[in-house]
Design an enzyme around this catalytic site. Sequence first.
Site, mmCIF file in Angstrom:
data_model
loop_
_atom_site.group_PDB
_atom_site.id
_atom_site.type_symbol
_atom_site.label_atom_id
_atom_site.label_comp_id
_atom_site.label_asym_id
_atom_site.label_seq_id
_atom_site.Cartn_x
_atom_site.Cartn_y
_atom_site.Cartn_z
ATOM 1 N N SER A 1 0.882 -1.315 0.065
ATOM 2 C CA SER A 1 0.164 0.084 -0.043
ATOM 3 C C SER A 1 0.814 1.362 -0.007
ATOM 4 O O SER A 1 2.028 1.160 0.654
ATOM 5 C CB SER A 1 -0.899 0.072 1.094
ATOM 6 O OG SER A 1 -1.656 1.402 1.436
ATOM 7 N N TYR B 1 -2.758 -0.504 9.839
ATOM 8 C CA TYR B 1 -2.880 -0.826 8.293
ATOM 9 C C TYR B 1 -1.494 -0.283 7.898
ATOM 10 O O TYR B 1 -0.822 -1.163 7.273
ATOM 11 C CB TYR B 1 -3.891 -0.295 7.610
ATOM 12 C CG TYR B 1 -3.994 -0.533 6.319
ATOM 13 C CD1 TYR B 1 -4.378 -1.946 5.668
ATOM 14 C CD2 TYR B 1 -3.716 0.378 4.963
ATOM 15 C CE1 TYR B 1 -4.608 -2.283 4.496
ATOM 16 C CE2 TYR B 1 -3.581 -0.021 3.644
ATOM 17 C CZ TYR B 1 -4.389 -1.211 3.607
ATOM 18 O OH TYR B 1 -4.152 -1.587 2.164
#
Length: 261
Positions: free
Chosen positions: A144, A157
């Site tokens: 990500s 995350y």
Amino acid sequence: MSYTGIDGNVAVVTGAAQGIGEAVARLLAQYGAIVALVDQQEAALSQLVSELRSQGHQAVACVADVSDRQAVEDTVQQIEENVGPIGILVNAAGVLHAGTVSELKDEEWMRTFDVNTHGVFYMSRAVVRNMSKRQTGAVVTVGSNAASVPRMHMSAYAASKAASTMFTKCLALEYANQHIRCNIVSPGSTDTPMQRALWQEEDGAEAVIAGSLKTYRLGIPLNRMALPSDIADAVIFLISDQARHITMHNLCVDGGATLGV
């Protein structure tokens, strides 16, 4: 473009029941890979496999939790024995728990790392152990852009993706002399069920594209939300022979949202 080095290879894709994992699975199948699809969502996984088979592709469903070490070991062994030698691995399984640090629950933090980091480790270790005997293979971890730029309310995350990104680079270095290439594709905001779960208004996509000064988040310079197929295209390139001299690379696919950081 026609990519080579995929046709006939056994490809394992985690998180294959939806989102980016599903898009990767579909594209791999189109390029002739024998896809072994791993996910916890049994019904969705079975439906995808049935659809791919009806289109003439070779696909098998493997219901497993990537955060369960023994389940991963058993799944990889079953694929090697019953499907064939694994030549491709795509780590696409992921979860996201949003919230401020003070509100983030212990179990949310742990579950995020269990899937996004430990799952990548368990699956990569099990697969590369076999690849190394054959002196060939390609691994792509879906990371990500949050791994390189801080995000408010996404600490677990972002941290878990940063860990799996560096792990994949270390994996690549350790196995480079055995001709196993390991790379990362780091998406930005992508139109997936995970992304839509974050939207609080109907104009969620427009808000993401515009960005937010309040949360120190730049919008998307290309002025569009990525589709899962955009990410899958990048994954396929890094798997293919056209990327045969690329390893330890982190390919960011975010429409410029992190300004090339």
